[in-house]
Design a protein around this motif. Sequence first.
Motif, mmCIF file in Angstrom:
data_model
loop_
_atom_site.group_PDB
_atom_site.id
_atom_site.type_symbol
_atom_site.label_atom_id
_atom_site.label_comp_id
_atom_site.label_asym_id
_atom_site.label_seq_id
_atom_site.Cartn_x
_atom_site.Cartn_y
_atom_site.Cartn_z
ATOM 1 N N GLU A 143 12.447 -9.027 -10.730
ATOM 2 C CA GLU A 143 13.772 -8.715 -10.160
ATOM 3 C C GLU A 143 13.872 -7.212 -9.891
ATOM 4 O O GLU A 143 13.134 -6.418 -10.475
ATOM 5 C CB GLU A 143 14.883 -9.059 -11.171
ATOM 6 C CG GLU A 143 14.875 -10.487 -11.674
ATOM 7 C CD GLU A 143 15.474 -11.472 -10.686
ATOM 8 O OE1 GLU A 143 16.291 -11.039 -9.872
ATOM 9 O OE2 GLU A 143 15.097 -12.651 -10.733
ATOM 10 N N THR A 156 9.716 5.223 -7.566
ATOM 11 C CA THR A 156 10.670 4.676 -8.548
ATOM 12 C C THR A 156 9.951 3.701 -9.493
ATOM 13 O O THR A 156 10.250 3.667 -10.686
ATOM 14 C CB THR A 156 11.866 4.005 -7.848
ATOM 15 O OG1 THR A 156 11.404 3.243 -6.733
ATOM 16 C CG2 THR A 156 12.865 5.027 -7.367
ATOM 17 N N ARG A 164 -4.863 -6.648 -8.416
ATOM 18 C CA ARG A 164 -4.363 -5.539 -9.232
ATOM 19 C C ARG A 164 -4.039 -6.012 -10.661
ATOM 20 O O ARG A 164 -4.197 -5.252 -11.609
ATOM 21 C CB ARG A 164 -3.118 -4.927 -8.591
ATOM 22 C CG ARG A 164 -2.685 -3.646 -9.287
ATOM 23 C CD ARG A 164 -1.614 -2.915 -8.535
ATOM 24 N NE ARG A 164 -0.389 -3.703 -8.435
ATOM 25 C CZ ARG A 164 0.689 -3.323 -7.764
ATOM 26 N NH1 ARG A 164 0.685 -2.181 -7.107
ATOM 27 N NH2 ARG A 164 1.761 -4.079 -7.723
ATOM 28 N N GLN A 172 21.609 1.032 -1.986
ATOM 29 C CA GLN A 172 20.798 2.220 -2.323
ATOM 30 C C GLN A 172 20.651 3.132 -1.098
ATOM 31 O O GLN A 172 20.756 4.358 -1.203
ATOM 32 C CB GLN A 172 19.396 1.823 -2.806
ATOM 33 C CG GLN A 172 19.348 1.226 -4.202
ATOM 34 C CD GLN A 172 17.931 0.900 -4.685
ATOM 35 O OE1 GLN A 172 16.940 1.423 -4.180
ATOM 36 N NE2 GLN A 172 17.837 0.026 -5.677
ATOM 37 N N GLY A 203 0.805 -1.215 0.000
ATOM 38 C CA GLY A 203 0.000 0.000 0.000
ATOM 39 C C GLY A 203 0.836 1.262 0.000
ATOM 40 O O GLY A 203 0.325 2.358 0.270
ATOM 41 N N ARG A 220 9.028 -11.529 -6.493
ATOM 42 C CA ARG A 220 9.143 -10.170 -5.938
ATOM 43 C C ARG A 220 9.182 -10.221 -4.409
ATOM 44 O O ARG A 220 9.888 -9.439 -3.773
ATOM 45 C CB ARG A 220 7.981 -9.298 -6.426
ATOM 46 C CG ARG A 220 8.170 -8.930 -7.889
ATOM 47 C CD ARG A 220 6.901 -8.447 -8.509
ATOM 48 N NE ARG A 220 6.438 -7.201 -7.930
ATOM 49 C CZ ARG A 220 5.202 -6.744 -8.074
ATOM 50 N NH1 ARG A 220 4.309 -7.439 -8.739
ATOM 51 N NH2 ARG A 220 4.860 -5.593 -7.558
ATOM 52 N N GLY A 229 2.192 2.967 -2.548
ATOM 53 C CA GLY A 229 1.724 3.926 -3.555
ATOM 54 C C GLY A 229 0.396 4.545 -3.157
ATOM 55 O O GLY A 229 0.200 5.763 -3.264
ATOM 56 N N ARG A 289 8.005 2.592 -14.963
ATOM 57 C CA ARG A 289 6.923 2.205 -15.890
ATOM 58 C C ARG A 289 6.728 3.262 -16.976
ATOM 59 O O ARG A 289 6.446 2.934 -18.126
ATOM 60 C CB ARG A 289 5.617 1.942 -15.117
ATOM 61 C CG ARG A 289 5.599 0.569 -14.457
ATOM 62 C CD ARG A 289 4.275 0.251 -13.796
ATOM 63 N NE ARG A 289 4.086 1.023 -12.579
ATOM 64 C CZ ARG A 289 4.593 0.689 -11.389
ATOM 65 N NH1 ARG A 289 5.295 -0.404 -11.252
ATOM 66 N NH2 ARG A 289 4.374 1.453 -10.332
ATOM 67 N N ARG A 320 15.592 0.335 -1.904
ATOM 68 C CA ARG A 320 15.148 -1.055 -1.838
ATOM 69 C C ARG A 320 16.306 -2.011 -1.579
ATOM 70 O O ARG A 320 16.085 -3.218 -1.534
ATOM 71 C CB ARG A 320 14.501 -1.435 -3.169
ATOM 72 C CG ARG A 320 12.980 -1.548 -3.144
ATOM 73 C CD ARG A 320 12.526 -1.805 -4.569
ATOM 74 N NE ARG A 320 11.233 -2.419 -4.662
ATOM 75 C CZ ARG A 320 10.104 -1.758 -4.909
ATOM 76 N NH1 ARG A 320 10.097 -0.452 -5.010
ATOM 77 N NH2 ARG A 320 8.970 -2.409 -5.049
HETATM 78 P P1 B4P Z 1 0.939 -0.700 -3.431
HETATM 79 O O1 B4P Z 1 1.594 -1.288 -2.253
HETATM 80 O O2 B4P Z 1 0.642 0.726 -3.420
HETATM 81 O O3 B4P Z 1 1.894 -1.218 -4.554
HETATM 82 P P2 B4P Z 1 3.113 -0.472 -5.187
HETATM 83 O O4 B4P Z 1 3.405 0.842 -4.565
HETATM 84 O O5 B4P Z 1 2.845 -0.470 -6.633
HETATM 85 O O6 B4P Z 1 4.348 -1.396 -4.832
HETATM 86 P P3 B4P Z 1 5.052 -2.482 -5.668
HETATM 87 O O7 B4P Z 1 6.207 -2.863 -4.817
HETATM 88 O O8 B4P Z 1 4.119 -3.546 -6.087
HETATM 89 O O9 B4P Z 1 5.532 -1.809 -7.034
HETATM 90 P P4 B4P Z 1 6.584 -0.684 -7.372
HETATM 91 O O10 B4P Z 1 5.942 0.145 -8.394
HETATM 92 O O11 B4P Z 1 7.122 0.004 -6.182
HETATM 93 O O12 B4P Z 1 -0.517 -1.314 -3.787
HETATM 94 C C1 B4P Z 1 -0.759 -2.647 -4.120
HETATM 95 C C2 B4P Z 1 -2.254 -2.935 -4.365
HETATM 96 O O13 B4P Z 1 -2.924 -3.057 -3.109
HETATM 97 C C3 B4P Z 1 -3.009 -1.854 -5.136
HETATM 98 O O14 B4P Z 1 -3.817 -2.478 -6.109
HETATM 99 C C4 B4P Z 1 -3.873 -1.164 -4.091
HETATM 100 O O15 B4P Z 1 -5.109 -0.714 -4.628
HETATM 101 C C5 B4P Z 1 -4.118 -2.258 -3.077
HETATM 102 N N1 B4P Z 1 -4.248 -1.723 -1.704
HETATM 103 C C6 B4P Z 1 -3.535 -0.708 -1.155
HETATM 104 N N2 B4P Z 1 -3.925 -0.502 0.126
HETATM 105 C C7 B4P Z 1 -4.884 -1.433 0.405
HETATM 106 C C8 B4P Z 1 -5.680 -1.740 1.559
HETATM 107 N N3 B4P Z 1 -5.547 -1.066 2.716
HETATM 108 N N4 B4P Z 1 -6.555 -2.766 1.491
HETATM 109 C C9 B4P Z 1 -6.689 -3.471 0.325
HETATM 110 N N5 B4P Z 1 -5.999 -3.221 -0.814
HETATM 111 C C10 B4P Z 1 -5.099 -2.210 -0.775
HETATM 112 O O16 B4P Z 1 7.781 -1.525 -8.023
HETATM 113 C C11 B4P Z 1 7.626 -2.304 -9.204
HETATM 114 C C12 B4P Z 1 8.965 -2.873 -9.650
HETATM 115 O O17 B4P Z 1 9.846 -1.780 -10.043
HETATM 116 C C13 B4P Z 1 9.800 -3.638 -8.604
HETATM 117 O O18 B4P Z 1 9.401 -4.982 -8.486
HETATM 118 C C14 B4P Z 1 11.224 -3.477 -9.197
HETATM 119 O O19 B4P Z 1 11.444 -4.355 -10.268
HETATM 120 C C15 B4P Z 1 11.213 -2.062 -9.748
HETATM 121 N N6 B4P Z 1 11.705 -1.081 -8.764
HETATM 122 C C16 B4P Z 1 10.979 -0.070 -8.204
HETATM 123 N N7 B4P Z 1 11.730 0.629 -7.329
HETATM 124 C C17 B4P Z 1 12.961 0.043 -7.335
HETATM 125 C C18 B4P Z 1 14.169 0.276 -6.599
HETATM 126 N N8 B4P Z 1 14.251 1.263 -5.688
HETATM 127 N N9 B4P Z 1 15.225 -0.539 -6.831
HETATM 128 C C19 B4P Z 1 15.174 -1.519 -7.735
HETATM 129 N N10 B4P Z 1 14.057 -1.808 -8.450
HETATM 130 C C20 B4P Z 1 12.958 -1.038 -8.247
#
Ligand code: B4P
Length: 188
Positions: free
Chosen positions: A58, A32, A128, A93, A13, A146, A15, A37, A89
Amino acid sequence: MLNLIFFGAPGAGKGTQAKKVCEKFNLIHLSTGDILRAKIADKTEMGILAKSYMDKGELVPDDVILKMVENVIKSHPKSNGFIFDGFPRTIPQAEAFDIMLANLNMALSDVIHLKVDKDELIERLKKRAELENRKDDSNISIIENRIVQYIEKTAPVKEYYSNQGKLRKVEGIGDVDEIFEKVVEAIS
Ligand code: B4P
């Protein structure tokens, strides 16, 4: 300046809460994952490289991420602060980020750790996948990878910030608005 890190497993959660907190305190949302994306959608060289890692669940290499974060910070010289969503992460970093912040004359306020158990994470990411068509949510083995990456490479970052006295734990299961209230309370 308020500079926060939103920390947690994939699907915790970060984001969702970061968007609400940015709106409340008028901060820049630096996700990030979102930036990567966007680069993939634009088919930039960095995007093509990032996609080869992200599609497998990864982490993208540290040097790519660090350059990207520094560029975004420097492009907002007059901001009230930032939420770093999904960064750092890895320990390298986090260490490089400390040096970057010092060089930019900035300080980290708090690290908000959203805690959610594995079963709930998997359910959220599967849901999602149906709604947002994200390749890295598209099958259970990528989701599992992941979570493995998180446990092996990202979870140690918690201790790094706990040792600095900056870690704030927030229960991430329940109603989004109730979690938001707890996140706001946790900000010092
Ligand atoms: P979020 O937890 O908001 O998911 P996210 O921010 O997208 O995190 P994630 O780790 O998956 O992806 P990221 O873009 O950072 O929400 C998840 C879902 O849960 C949503 O559908 C939401 O609606 C739902 N939800 C939220 N709150 C809820 C609640 N209370 N109850 C029920 N449902 C709820 O990273 C993607 C990829 O990018 C990584 O795997 C990696 O490959 C790369 N990356 C990003 N940052 C990096 C870094 N610093 N270093 C290296 N690689 C990186």
